[in-house]
Design a protein around this motif. Sequence first.
Motif, PDB file in Angstrom:
ATOM      1  N   PRO A 147       0.783  -1.251   0.116  1.00 28.12           N
ATOM      2  CA  PRO A 147      -0.048  -0.070   0.012  1.00 28.12           C
ATOM      3  C   PRO A 147       1.033   1.265   0.042  1.00 28.12           C
ATOM      4  O   PRO A 147       0.066   2.262  -0.182  1.00 28.12           O
ATOM      5  CB  PRO A 147      -0.806  -0.035   1.293  1.00 28.12           C
ATOM      6  N   ASP A 148       2.280   1.227   0.023  1.00 24.91           N
ATOM      7  CA  ASP A 148       3.119   2.306  -0.087  1.00 24.91           C
ATOM      8  C   ASP A 148       3.269   2.661  -1.393  1.00 24.91           C
ATOM      9  O   ASP A 148       3.834   3.837  -1.738  1.00 24.91           O
ATOM     10  CB  ASP A 148       4.073   2.263   0.896  1.00 24.91           C
ATOM     11  N   VAL A 149       3.282   1.692  -2.220  1.00 20.20           N
ATOM     12  CA  VAL A 149       3.278   1.914  -3.794  1.00 20.20           C
ATOM     13  C   VAL A 149       2.394   2.174  -4.666  1.00 20.20           C
ATOM     14  O   VAL A 149       1.276   1.902  -4.888  1.00 20.20           O
ATOM     15  CB  VAL A 149       4.182   0.435  -4.362  1.00 20.20           C
ATOM     16  N   SER A 204      14.638  19.712 -11.415  1.00 22.99           N
ATOM     17  CA  SER A 204      13.973  19.204 -12.881  1.00 22.99           C
ATOM     18  C   SER A 204      14.091  17.786 -13.087  1.00 22.99           C
ATOM     19  O   SER A 204      14.573  17.271 -14.162  1.00 22.99           O
ATOM     20  CB  SER A 204      15.186  20.003 -13.981  1.00 22.99           C
ATOM     21  N   THR A 205      13.289  17.171 -12.370  1.00 19.89           N
ATOM     22  CA  THR A 205      13.152  15.667 -12.601  1.00 19.89           C
ATOM     23  C   THR A 205      11.528  15.324 -12.219  1.00 19.89           C
ATOM     24  O   THR A 205      10.890  15.853 -11.515  1.00 19.89           O
ATOM     25  CB  THR A 205      13.978  14.845 -11.277  1.00 19.89           C
ATOM     26  N   LEU A 206      11.168  14.631 -13.242  1.00 18.83           N
ATOM     27  CA  LEU A 206       9.974  14.340 -12.937  1.00 18.83           C
ATOM     28  C   LEU A 206       9.951  12.698 -12.673  1.00 18.83           C
ATOM     29  O   LEU A 206      10.683  11.974 -13.033  1.00 18.83           O
ATOM     30  CB  LEU A 206       9.035  14.147 -14.498  1.00 18.83           C
ATOM     31  N   VAL A 207       9.065  12.301 -11.801  1.00 20.66           N
ATOM     32  CA  VAL A 207       8.977  10.978 -11.315  1.00 20.66           C
ATOM     33  C   VAL A 207       7.621  10.328 -11.598  1.00 20.66           C
ATOM     34  O   VAL A 207       6.430  10.962 -11.166  1.00 20.66           O
ATOM     35  CB  VAL A 207       9.196  10.815  -9.916  1.00 20.66           C
ATOM     36  N   THR A 208       7.351   9.252 -12.040  1.00 21.84           N
ATOM     37  CA  THR A 208       6.240   8.664 -12.374  1.00 21.84           C
ATOM     38  C   THR A 208       6.247   6.958 -12.154  1.00 21.84           C
ATOM     39  O   THR A 208       7.277   6.565 -12.524  1.00 21.84           O
ATOM     40  CB  THR A 208       5.734   9.116 -13.778  1.00 21.84           C
ATOM     41  N   PRO A 209       5.235   6.404 -11.842  1.00 24.32           N
ATOM     42  CA  PRO A 209       5.094   4.945 -11.573  1.00 24.32           C
ATOM     43  C   PRO A 209       5.390   4.182 -13.103  1.00 24.32           C
ATOM     44  O   PRO A 209       4.946   4.696 -14.141  1.00 24.32           O
ATOM     45  CB  PRO A 209       3.911   4.599 -11.312  1.00 24.32           C
ATOM     46  N   ALA A 210       6.485   3.306 -12.894  1.00 22.58           N
ATOM     47  CA  ALA A 210       6.964   2.510 -14.264  1.00 22.58           C
ATOM     48  C   ALA A 210       5.564   1.730 -14.776  1.00 22.58           C
ATOM     49  O   ALA A 210       4.500   1.665 -13.820  1.00 22.58           O
ATOM     50  CB  ALA A 210       7.866   1.593 -14.099  1.00 22.58           C
ATOM     51  N   LEU A 211       5.470   1.519 -16.240  1.00 25.79           N
ATOM     52  CA  LEU A 211       4.431   0.630 -16.432  1.00 25.79           C
ATOM     53  C   LEU A 211       4.684  -0.674 -16.059  1.00 25.79           C
ATOM     54  O   LEU A 211       5.482  -1.576 -16.866  1.00 25.79           O
ATOM     55  CB  LEU A 211       4.341   0.871 -18.020  1.00 25.79           C
ATOM     56  N   GLU A 226      11.931   9.877 -14.351  1.00 23.72           N
ATOM     57  CA  GLU A 226      12.268   8.644 -13.725  1.00 23.72           C
ATOM     58  C   GLU A 226      11.207   7.814 -13.797  1.00 23.72           C
ATOM     59  O   GLU A 226      10.132   8.125 -13.098  1.00 23.72           O
ATOM     60  CB  GLU A 226      12.937   8.805 -12.300  1.00 23.72           C
ATOM     61  N   GLU A 227      10.979   6.525 -14.483  1.00 20.74           N
ATOM     62  CA  GLU A 227       9.869   5.471 -14.400  1.00 20.74           C
ATOM     63  C   GLU A 227      10.262   4.552 -13.540  1.00 20.74           C
ATOM     64  O   GLU A 227      11.251   3.689 -13.818  1.00 20.74           O
ATOM     65  CB  GLU A 227       9.628   5.059 -15.919  1.00 20.74           C
ATOM     66  N   ARG A 228       9.727   4.568 -12.597  1.00 24.55           N
ATOM     67  CA  ARG A 228      10.072   3.350 -11.616  1.00 24.55           C
ATOM     68  C   ARG A 228       9.107   3.308 -10.437  1.00 24.55           C
ATOM     69  O   ARG A 228       8.152   3.985 -10.531  1.00 24.55           O
ATOM     70  CB  ARG A 228      11.505   3.931 -10.994  1.00 24.55           C
ATOM     71  N   ALA A 229       9.203   2.318  -9.314  1.00 20.61           N
ATOM     72  CA  ALA A 229       8.113   2.422  -8.177  1.00 20.61           C
ATOM     73  C   ALA A 229       8.456   3.675  -7.484  1.00 20.61           C
ATOM     74  O   ALA A 229       9.501   4.220  -7.229  1.00 20.61           O
ATOM     75  CB  ALA A 229       8.670   1.082  -7.443  1.00 20.61           C
ATOM     76  N   VAL A 230       7.254   4.501  -7.245  1.00 21.70           N
ATOM     77  CA  VAL A 230       7.021   5.603  -6.509  1.00 21.70           C
ATOM     78  C   VAL A 230       6.282   5.180  -5.385  1.00 21.70           C
ATOM     79  O   VAL A 230       5.316   4.726  -5.147  1.00 21.70           O
ATOM     80  CB  VAL A 230       6.427   6.664  -7.271  1.00 21.70           C
ATOM     81  N   THR A 231       6.585   5.901  -4.093  1.00 25.18           N
ATOM     82  CA  THR A 231       5.993   5.369  -2.763  1.00 25.18           C
ATOM     83  C   THR A 231       5.205   6.612  -2.431  1.00 25.18           C
ATOM     84  O   THR A 231       5.769   7.924  -2.458  1.00 25.18           O
ATOM     85  CB  THR A 231       6.771   5.024  -1.676  1.00 25.18           C
ATOM     86  N   ARG A 271       5.353  12.141   0.772  1.00 33.15           N
ATOM     87  CA  ARG A 271       5.479  12.946   2.019  1.00 33.15           C
ATOM     88  C   ARG A 271       6.734  13.356   2.305  1.00 33.15           C
ATOM     89  O   ARG A 271       6.712  14.602   2.715  1.00 33.15           O
ATOM     90  CB  ARG A 271       4.987  11.925   3.297  1.00 33.15           C
ATOM     91  N   GLU A 272       7.520  12.724   2.222  1.00 27.81           N
ATOM     92  CA  GLU A 272       8.919  13.201   2.829  1.00 27.81           C
ATOM     93  C   GLU A 272       9.295  14.209   1.770  1.00 27.81           C
ATOM     94  O   GLU A 272      10.244  15.267   2.344  1.00 27.81           O
ATOM     95  CB  GLU A 272      10.001  12.050   2.946  1.00 27.81           C
ATOM     96  N   GLY A 273       9.183  14.000   0.449  1.00 28.06           N
ATOM     97  CA  GLY A 273       9.782  14.821  -0.382  1.00 28.06           C
ATOM     98  C   GLY A 273       9.049  16.419  -0.286  1.00 28.06           C
ATOM     99  O   GLY A 273       9.802  17.360  -0.596  1.00 28.06           O
TER     100      GLY A 273
END
Length: 367
Positions: A231-233, A249-256, A281-286, A291-293
């Motif tokens: 449930p964190d992902v 200047s970075t975008l972060v989005t959950p990977a497909l 960055e396409e990767r696992a995002v939590t 929250r921390e960011g």
Amino acid sequence: MTDLTFAFTEAERLPAADRDAILENPGFGDHFTDHMVSITWTKDAGWHDARVMPYGPIAMDPASSVLHYGQEIFEGLKAYRRADGSIVTFRPEENARRLNESATRLALPQIPVELFVEATKQLVAVDAEWVPSGADQSLYIRPFMIADESFLGVRAAQRARFMVIASPAGPYFSGGVKPVSIWLSQDFARAGHGGTGAAKCGGNYAASLLPQNVAAENGCQQVLFTDADNPDVIDELGGMNLFLVRGDSTLVTPALNGNILPGITRKSLIQLAQDRGYAVEERAVTVTEWREGVADGSIVEAFACGTAAVITPIGQLKSPDFTIDFGDRAPGEFTLSLREELTGIQYGSREDRHGWLEEITALGAAV
Ligand SMILES: *Cc1c(COP(=O)(O)O)cnc(C)c1O
């Protein structure tokens, strides 16, 4: 098979004055154009009987398979009227390819990409006067495919129907580009591994309606779904993909990852951001990272994206335990400028440097 000719039956068109009254304030999904497209598929004959016909109810056997086992997939794209009066659609081949990926998962037949594109073009061409010209207005095009075999046994249907309908649209969320609040769904998942999360199927939406009601009860307009096992992902919203914007200047989005719908808006925005020199960055995002960011100032904006709502700034993520709040920093500068660039390309005020637009030639003049 792709050189099917479309039989045309002219509808009794809505009088121009009534149509113009609708186009002044079309809402979203409330009104439909004069015609629709229907193409039939059978296991034996393939795709045949292509028609552009008057919009209206379709006859269906009560034993039709879609009514019982939910074999249904759909797409959503838009036709835009540019300042010079011309009409374009945005990356329709991408929608055709994605429909076929959904079809594979739902055991429905593949439709040739050219036939899909031709069907949408035929409809927009014949109902061109329904493409509105107001700010942020468009003609929303809804292709869909249903299993339509009269048979109660459980197996892939041997008869299917592909249809296209269209609906004039104003902004998806009323009140302009305002930040939305989203509800973190902890009790309900949208997709599990090996499920249908990456397919654009009606069943996913049916399952999202209860959590959507819970979100509304908590004052939120949308739901954020997380991974069924963790449930964190973060996965995505009920009908939109999600991006976080970092100050570096970075975008972060959950990977497909198979659970997420591969959005065409998502794909296009990744390109536009990279064109600007952003890292994506396409990767696992939590949720924890989010929250921390926000707390330490490294995450400065968040937005959701999809064809219907384009880009929607996220002002708040709410859960029973905590709230992440962008306060008066939303909508963020980057979110708005990316939105402006994408809609600029679609409506013709910006150069279409990636060749994403396809022009439609209107057929004759309607009354
Ligand atoms: C359609 C859809 C999207 C957005 O896809 P676009 O191609 O950008 O319109 C995102 N998530 C879900 C679940 C969808 O059904």
